[in-house]
Design an enzyme around this catalytic site. Structure first.
Site, PDB file in Angstrom:
ATOM      1  N   ALA A   1       1.562  -2.935  -3.216  1.00  0.00           N
ATOM      2  CA  ALA A   1       2.703  -1.888  -2.979  1.00  0.00           C
ATOM      3  C   ALA A   1       2.848  -1.653  -1.860  1.00  0.00           C
ATOM      4  O   ALA A   1       4.666  -1.330  -1.817  1.00  0.00           O
ATOM      5  CB  ALA A   1       1.510  -1.062  -3.821  1.00  0.00           C
ATOM      6  N   ASP A   2       2.489  -2.077  -1.154  1.00  0.00           N
ATOM      7  CA  ASP A   2       2.961  -1.530   0.209  1.00  0.00           C
ATOM      8  C   ASP A   2       4.455  -2.183   0.967  1.00  0.00           C
ATOM      9  O   ASP A   2       5.120  -1.572   1.356  1.00  0.00           O
ATOM     10  CB  ASP A   2       1.889  -1.423   1.630  1.00  0.00           C
ATOM     11  CG  ASP A   2       1.405  -0.055   1.635  1.00  0.00           C
ATOM     12  OD1 ASP A   2       1.551   0.965   1.085  1.00  0.00           O
ATOM     13  OD2 ASP A   2      -0.134  -0.512   1.640  1.00  0.00           O
ATOM     14  N   SER A   3       3.514  -3.824   0.696  1.00  0.00           N
ATOM     15  CA  SER A   3       5.180  -4.758   1.452  1.00  0.00           C
ATOM     16  C   SER A   3       6.176  -4.296  -0.181  1.00  0.00           C
ATOM     17  O   SER A   3       7.712  -4.456   0.634  1.00  0.00           O
ATOM     18  CB  SER A   3       4.450  -6.072   0.887  1.00  0.00           C
ATOM     19  OG  SER A   3       3.255  -6.619   1.915  1.00  0.00           O
TER      20      SER A   3
END
Length: 490
Positions: free
Chosen positions: A262-264
């Site tokens: 999700a961060d990426s």
């Protein structure tokens, strides 16, 4: 793209002899470089050892490095070096080049979406200054394995960034950030909503200091709403977006990814959002706020799930490696114990696969005519495809599928990635010289540009390595820098 303004009278406040020279429309800043690895469409690696001395020095007046275009008048024919061949050394004063040269980014964020946003911009020439707390560095420096006490993840995430320390909660830190903001195009931050405002560094203060500034605010749930003030990480976004609910075996638990998915995705989205806001600035003349909630981009890439539920009441179940939309689609083990993935999203591919494995009669079945129909008979197709693959070695399977023009791929771990000839041809994993650890191999920039390629100029730098240099470029005297240290702002 027009750099941020208004500029100080000294053009970013750089005094004579501070380590920066005027290079026309933009400034050339000295950088504690380690190497440069550029990327052109030919995939040729451009690496060069560079001085590791972090002390400021005067920058040579050079133009940014780039690949000559085929249509440039009078341009000599470019000969790409062999992969791994060094080019001329990149000194700490060499300008970054790349399509974002002249763009200045302040990275105030930590773990991981915000910092990766800044990394992506830096990979294509933006000058990124990483601002960290003096006593609490970005936790990514300590994430994962380390070598000689130096975190390796930071070497990747911190590449192409100069590093400085600043305690934004102190009066001196606040005032210094406002001075930095006057010289910046973009600030990336991921504090909980209200934190910058508590320090007197909210959007009213930042935009007053620089009306052309773009402020990218990356949080778990956005800047408003009932969850806005909750702490959150990418894991929560992977859970709440619906990703975990559809991932895993049918009878097993919801499954989270073992990496920052999700961060990426949020970082890629945020880099796009920043460039969109900068394009808007070209028309309006002023900057704006980017409000990005990490939970939203991953929901977008999941596809039409909300639409399916809205119109049909359909909730996608967990199906393991199978798909509800087509078959065969699974991983299968070969005779020599290796795993391979097969996908047959297109009807023609599905037909080629069953002919290859000796079951052409399946094509005549009514259910075979659609992907959804084949998915309902996945057990039959998995038995046919899996049984055939189990009788052959992996290399034989890949060769046979390639000859049949069907889709298959071996399941790799990182050892296979590092040895694969296609990745080598693309220079996907490139070598970067680092003054602390020597040669490092890491992922290259995301894509190749024919005229203005990006590149890795150096790996992640030590905590606060460039503090004095950045402040001197800003116009601070030694006495002022000493006073900030005495205050605890640095």
């Amino acid at each position: 793209m027009t750099p941020a303004g208004p500029r100080p009278a000294t053009d970013r406040g750089v005094p004579q002899g501070s380590g920066a020279k005027d290079s026309g429309a933009t400034r050339v800043y000295s950088t504690g470089a380690g190497s440069v690895s550029g990327r052109s469409p030919q995939g040729a690696e451009r690496t060069a050892a560079a001085p590791s001395d972090p002390e400021p020095r005067s920058a040579p007046e050079e133009t940014p490095r780039r690949a000559p275009g085929p249509t440039e008048a009078g341009a000599p024919e470019a000969t790409a070096p062999e992969v791994g061949a060094p080019t001329e050394a990149t000194t700490p004063g060499t300008p970054p080049g790349g399509p974002l040269h002249g763009l200045r980014v302040l990275d105030l964020a930590t773990l991981f979406a915000g910092p990766l946003t800044a990394t992506l911009l830096g990979d294509f020439g933006a000058e990124v200054v990483k601002v960290e707390h003096p006593g609490r560095p970005d936790p990514s420096r300590g994430h994962g394995p380390a070598k000689d006490g130096i975190g390796l993840w930071w070497k990747l995430l911190g590449r192409n960034k100069r590093t400085m320390t600043l305690d934004l909660s102190t009066p001196g830190g606040r005032d210094t950030l406002l001075r930095l903001a006057r010289t910046a195009d973009v600030i990336v931050e991921n504090f909980r909503p209200g934190t910058l405002e508590k320090w007197g560094l909210g959007w009213p203060e930042l935009s007053a200091a620089n009306p052309r500034l773009v402020l990218a605010r990356v949080t778990a749930f956005g800047q408003h709403g009932p969850y806005a003030h909750r702490p959150g990480f990418g894991t929560l976004a992977e859970a709440m977006s619906g990703f975990a609910a559809i991932t895993g075996e049918p009878e097993g638990p919801p499954t989270l990814p073992p990496f920052g998915l999700a961060d990426s995705i949020a970082a890629l989205t945020c880099a796009y959002a920043v460039m969109t806001a900068l394009a808007g600035r070209e028309r309006t003349g002023h900057g704006q706020v980017v409000d990005l909630a990490i939970v939203e981009p991953i929901l977008t890439v999941l596809g039409p799930h909300p639409l399916w539920y809205d119109q049909l009441g359909y909730v996608q179940p967990r199906t393991g490696n199978r798909s509800t939309n087509n078959a065969p689609r699974n991983t299968y083990r070969s005779a020599d114990g290796r795993w391979l993935a097969v996908s047959a999203s297109a009807q023609s591919i599905a037909e080629r696969v069953v002919r290859l494995v000796g079951r052409p009669e399946l094509i005549a079945e009514p259910w075979f005519a659609t992907g959804a129909g084949r998915a309902r008979y996945a057990d039959v197709l998995d038995e046919a495809v899996g049984g055939w693959i189990a009788r052959h070695k992996a290399d034989e399977v890949v060769d046979a599928f390639e000859e049949a023009e069907a889709a298959v791929a071996p399941v790799y771990d990182v050892r296979d990635v590092m040895a694969d000839p296609q990745f080598a041809a693309l220079d996907t994993v490139t070598e970067v010289q680092d003054p602390e650890l020597g040669p490092l191999r890491m992922q290259n920039v995301l894509f190749r540009l024919s005229e203005t390629p990006g590149g890795i100029r150096w790996a992640g730098r030590p905590h606060g390595a460039d503090t004095d240099e950045v402040l001197a470029e800003l116009g601070l005297t030694e006495a002022e820098i000493t006073a900030l240290r005495t205050e605890g702002a640095l």
